[in-house]
Scaffold this motif. Structure first.
Motif, PDB file in Angstrom:
ATOM      1  N   GLU A   1       0.754  -1.250   0.127  1.00 34.37           N
ATOM      2  CA  GLU A   1       0.004   0.062   0.051  1.00 34.37           C
ATOM      3  C   GLU A   1       0.745   1.177  -0.021  1.00 34.37           C
ATOM      4  O   GLU A   1       0.468   2.154  -0.607  1.00 34.37           O
TER       5      GLU A   1
ATOM      6  N   LEU B   1       1.997   2.489  -3.363  1.00 37.39           N
ATOM      7  CA  LEU B   1       0.559   2.689  -4.249  1.00 37.39           C
ATOM      8  C   LEU B   1       0.082   4.201  -3.716  1.00 37.39           C
ATOM      9  O   LEU B   1      -0.283   5.168  -4.723  1.00 37.39           O
ATOM     10  N   ARG B   2       0.122   4.439  -2.487  1.00 35.49           N
ATOM     11  CA  ARG B   2      -0.311   5.536  -1.738  1.00 35.49           C
ATOM     12  C   ARG B   2       0.655   6.772  -2.366  1.00 35.49           C
ATOM     13  O   ARG B   2      -0.030   7.931  -2.718  1.00 35.49           O
TER      14      ARG B   2
ATOM     15  N   LEU C   1       2.267   6.730  -4.874  1.00 31.40           N
ATOM     16  CA  LEU C   1       2.268   7.086  -6.528  1.00 31.40           C
ATOM     17  C   LEU C   1       1.100   7.665  -6.708  1.00 31.40           C
ATOM     18  O   LEU C   1       0.795   8.725  -7.554  1.00 31.40           O
ATOM     19  N   MET C   2      -0.126   7.445  -5.742  1.00 31.29           N
ATOM     20  CA  MET C   2      -1.394   8.126  -6.091  1.00 31.29           C
ATOM     21  C   MET C   2      -1.501   9.531  -5.852  1.00 31.29           C
ATOM     22  O   MET C   2      -1.805  10.396  -6.144  1.00 31.29           O
TER      23      MET C   2
END
Length: 155
Positions: A9, A12-13, A15-16
């Protein structure tokens, strides 16, 4: 069973978060007269700096000379860069930012400042500063790592 979020996570966080900021930047750039710019173009224009060649640009971005050349052509057609003969070596073509390219980078910097203020309003200035300080601890000091496009590679 752990209450910690799964390890995947975190990237991904991050990157988001990057994606949210970049998407908001480009929406505002479009409103300010630069609708044709894409995320890759920011990396390219930063790498062009005060002038470079397609070979040097490809090396800096971690992409082929051909990929760099195609992006240069796109930005040249849109008026963000121009090619000129290198005064030090007439066999070399330099890629330089045009006034439109310089304007886009200046606007980007101001928009990023505005986006940072919005995040500070949402999270609190102290928490945002702590986040930035923590990210500085776990990431390389070289803030402008322009080879990210090449790192993503192709499918």
């Amino acid at each position: 069973m752990s209450s910690d979020p799964p390890g995947f996570e975190l990237p991904l966080r991050l990157l988001m978060g990057f994606r949210v900021l970049i998407d908001e930047l480009h929406a505002e750039l479009a409103r300010q007269g630069h609708p044709e710019l894409r995320p890759m173009h920011g990396f390219v224009m930063q790498a062009v700096g005060h002038g470079t060649t397609a070979v040097e640009l490809g090396r800096t971005l971690g992409v082929s000379k051909q990929a760099a050349g195609k992006t240069i052509e796109t930005l040249e057609r849109a008026g963000y860069v121009e090619r000129a003969v290198d005064p030090a070596d007439t066999r070399r073509k330099l890629v330089r930012l045009t006034p439109r390219g310089i304007d886009a980078l200046g606007r980007s910097a101001r928009i990023f400042d505005t986006l940072r203020r919005r995040w500070a309003d949402e999270l609190g200035e102290d928490r945002l500063r702590a986040l930035e300080a923590d990210l500085r601890k776990v990431t390389p000091a070289d803030l402008f790592r322009l080879d990210t496009p090449g790192w993503f590679g192709t499918l």
